[in-house]
Design an enzyme around this catalytic site. Sequence first.
Site, PDB file in Angstrom:
ATOM      1  N   LYS A 284      18.188 -19.730 -18.992  1.00 34.64           N
ATOM      2  CA  LYS A 284      18.541 -18.416 -19.539  1.00 34.64           C
ATOM      3  C   LYS A 284      19.849 -17.964 -18.907  1.00 34.64           C
ATOM      4  CE  LYS A 284      13.784 -16.818 -20.294  1.00 34.64           C
ATOM      5  NZ  LYS A 284      13.806 -16.606 -21.740  1.00 34.64           N
ATOM      6  N   ASP A 296       6.190 -13.015 -17.078  1.00 38.28           N
ATOM      7  CA  ASP A 296       5.885 -13.917 -18.186  1.00 38.28           C
ATOM      8  C   ASP A 296       4.455 -14.463 -18.090  1.00 38.28           C
ATOM      9  OD1 ASP A 296       6.828 -14.876 -20.593  1.00 38.28           O
ATOM     10  OD2 ASP A 296       7.699 -16.701 -19.737  1.00 38.28           O
ATOM     11  N   ARG A 359       4.495 -21.665 -25.799  1.00 33.29           N
ATOM     12  CA  ARG A 359       3.643 -22.333 -26.792  1.00 33.29           C
ATOM     13  C   ARG A 359       3.148 -23.687 -26.279  1.00 33.29           C
ATOM     14  NH1 ARG A 359       8.424 -21.969 -31.084  1.00 33.29           N
ATOM     15  NH2 ARG A 359       8.804 -20.153 -29.753  1.00 33.29           N
TER      16      ARG A 359
HETATM   17  N1  BES Z   1       9.150 -15.595 -22.109  1.00 32.77           N
HETATM   18  C1  BES Z   1      10.059 -15.702 -23.179  1.00 32.77           C
HETATM   19  C2  BES Z   1       9.927 -14.566 -24.199  1.00 32.77           C
HETATM   20  C3  BES Z   1      10.276 -13.189 -23.713  1.00 32.77           C
HETATM   21  C4  BES Z   1      11.498 -12.639 -24.052  1.00 32.77           C
HETATM   22  C5  BES Z   1       9.370 -12.424 -23.028  1.00 32.77           C
HETATM   23  C6  BES Z   1      11.798 -11.359 -23.644  1.00 32.77           C
HETATM   24  C7  BES Z   1       9.685 -11.146 -22.623  1.00 32.77           C
HETATM   25  C8  BES Z   1      10.894 -10.613 -22.931  1.00 32.77           C
HETATM   26  C9  BES Z   1       9.833 -17.014 -23.917  1.00 32.77           C
HETATM   27  O1  BES Z   1       9.373 -18.087 -23.150  1.00 32.77           O
HETATM   28  C10 BES Z   1      11.125 -17.444 -24.497  1.00 32.77           C
HETATM   29  O2  BES Z   1      12.011 -17.749 -23.744  1.00 32.77           O
HETATM   30  N2  BES Z   1      11.201 -17.457 -25.814  1.00 32.77           N
HETATM   31  C11 BES Z   1      12.361 -17.861 -26.508  1.00 32.77           C
HETATM   32  C12 BES Z   1      11.929 -18.883 -27.534  1.00 32.77           C
HETATM   33  C13 BES Z   1      13.082 -19.538 -28.239  1.00 32.77           C
HETATM   34  C14 BES Z   1      13.806 -20.464 -27.299  1.00 32.77           C
HETATM   35  C15 BES Z   1      12.512 -20.291 -29.420  1.00 32.77           C
HETATM   36  C16 BES Z   1      12.932 -16.630 -27.196  1.00 32.77           C
HETATM   37  O3  BES Z   1      12.177 -15.855 -27.752  1.00 32.77           O
HETATM   38  O4  BES Z   1      14.148 -16.467 -27.144  1.00 32.77           O
HETATM   39 ZN    ZN Z   2       8.306 -17.549 -21.444  1.00 32.39          ZN
HETATM   40 MN    MN Z   3      10.973 -19.163 -22.249  1.00 37.61          MN
END
Ligand code: BES
Ligand code: ZN
Ligand code: MN
Length: 507
Positions: A284, A296, A359
Amino acid sequence: MTRDPNSLIPDDFTATPSLARSDAATVAVVDELDESSLGAIGVLVTSDGELPAGVDLDRAALARSGFEAKPGTTLALPYGSGPLLVLVGVGPGGELGANELRDAAAAFARAGSKSARIGIRVPSTGSADAAGAAQALTEGALLARYRFDTLKREPKDVALERVELRIDGADASQATSGVDVGLVTARAANLARDLANSPPGHLTATGMADVAVALGERFGFDVEVFDRQQLIELGCGGLLGVNRGSAEEPRMVKLRYTPDGESTGHLGLVGKGIMYDSGGISLKPSDPMHLLMKMDMGGAASVLAAFTALRDFGATAKVSGWLMCTDNMPSGSAYKLGDVLTARGGTTVEVKNTDAEGRLVMMDGIVLANEDGVDAIVDIATLTGSALMSLGQITAALLGNDETMLGEVERAAAATDEQVWRLPLERRYRKQLDSEIADLSNLGGPYAGATTAALFLAHFVGETPWAHLDIAGTMQSDADDSWRSKGATGFGTRILIEVARGFRANG
Ligand code: BES
Ligand code: ZN
Ligand code: MN
């Protein structure tokens, strides 16, 4: 032996700080508030109709102070040497119900935040009955006064010691039973908050499992912990794959609540327990948001916390939980883009983005729940930024394959004021998850991210009645807002308790 100063969970760690704290606060139903011992007294005021007897002001005077009794507003009136008097707006009398009472108690508890002992006078409970009103008032006060201050050497907030409820016209024994329910639900939600607020170095997957074991002993449910070797034996390639970059071991924690009498069904709860989500190799970018990625594991926290309420409520169904715990880290051993992971049960998944890790850990948990023969599954996960973007911080995304389960979650959401909104499980987007080389890809297209993530989980759910809560938006609040205290909200804990309490197979 000298301990590492940053080491975390104290050796004698048996529970979380809130358990001690919320157990310390008593909530009492009284005929008269004890003015001599209370620091603040809140009087609920509707925006229409008569002012409560004893408030020797009129509407015009209140209006001059800018107080119109709108929901969530308060007017503090310091009087002589007595307790602070706080008028608490609840809006129109015709719209008053349990959710408005919870909001009002929360607003008042904050307005009286300098006092350890507070009292609330409730002239009318509107559409709520005595028990529902007392429960909501208890929750509002205890949730609003939550603070995660165990790491501060000099906590500055005054801890709540006593809440008195004077509810006009309410049957005292019914109100007291409502208080008892509220104490349990608030304790559970505050426990979930403690877990999610804990720094990622303090609460690792191993620590989460230790906490679960301690809670199981205290609250009457069975806990089985699976370490890396046992996960290898189970073939949980999702959880193991995400864990590969981490210096910390993964843990899968299986929870089991068995009712005293004959069981009315078997409910499975699966929670995402990413103790910290760095994104992995799909790292990230640096952003304040990523400070929040210690949360998370909010899904796993809410499942674990919900279990602490089941024995108290005499839940009649068997309830099983799977907490899928690891952090998601980049390193020389981390899983890579292009890797293929094999889920429990054999499904192969091509990893196109290591940040879509939730997932991957959830798929193993869902397969295990199905193998256990559950009648229905509710899963809860901080799964997608898409849920946050679509619905914001107050409303969670709800998806699923079964009208009854979706309706149950919606009913629970309405009762708890943990808001949800349905998104479509649009099967035509499923092909976005096709992979050239494996059974599935972990990455959908650029749009409808909450839906494609849910479609991924749906593959493993199969025909089992299922509801999915994406709590990425609601896991935390940027500011104190009604029962949501700034920081982790514990969202979903009260929904899960409500669903589990009333669960029976086949609706
Ligand atoms: N833990 C994150 C989702 C998240 C985002 C939680 C903001 C709380 C606040 C998740 O694991 C993630 O990184 N999701 C990605 C998925 C994408 C790479 C398909 C996302 O939503 O950007
Ligand atoms: Zn996550
Ligand atoms: Mn993630």
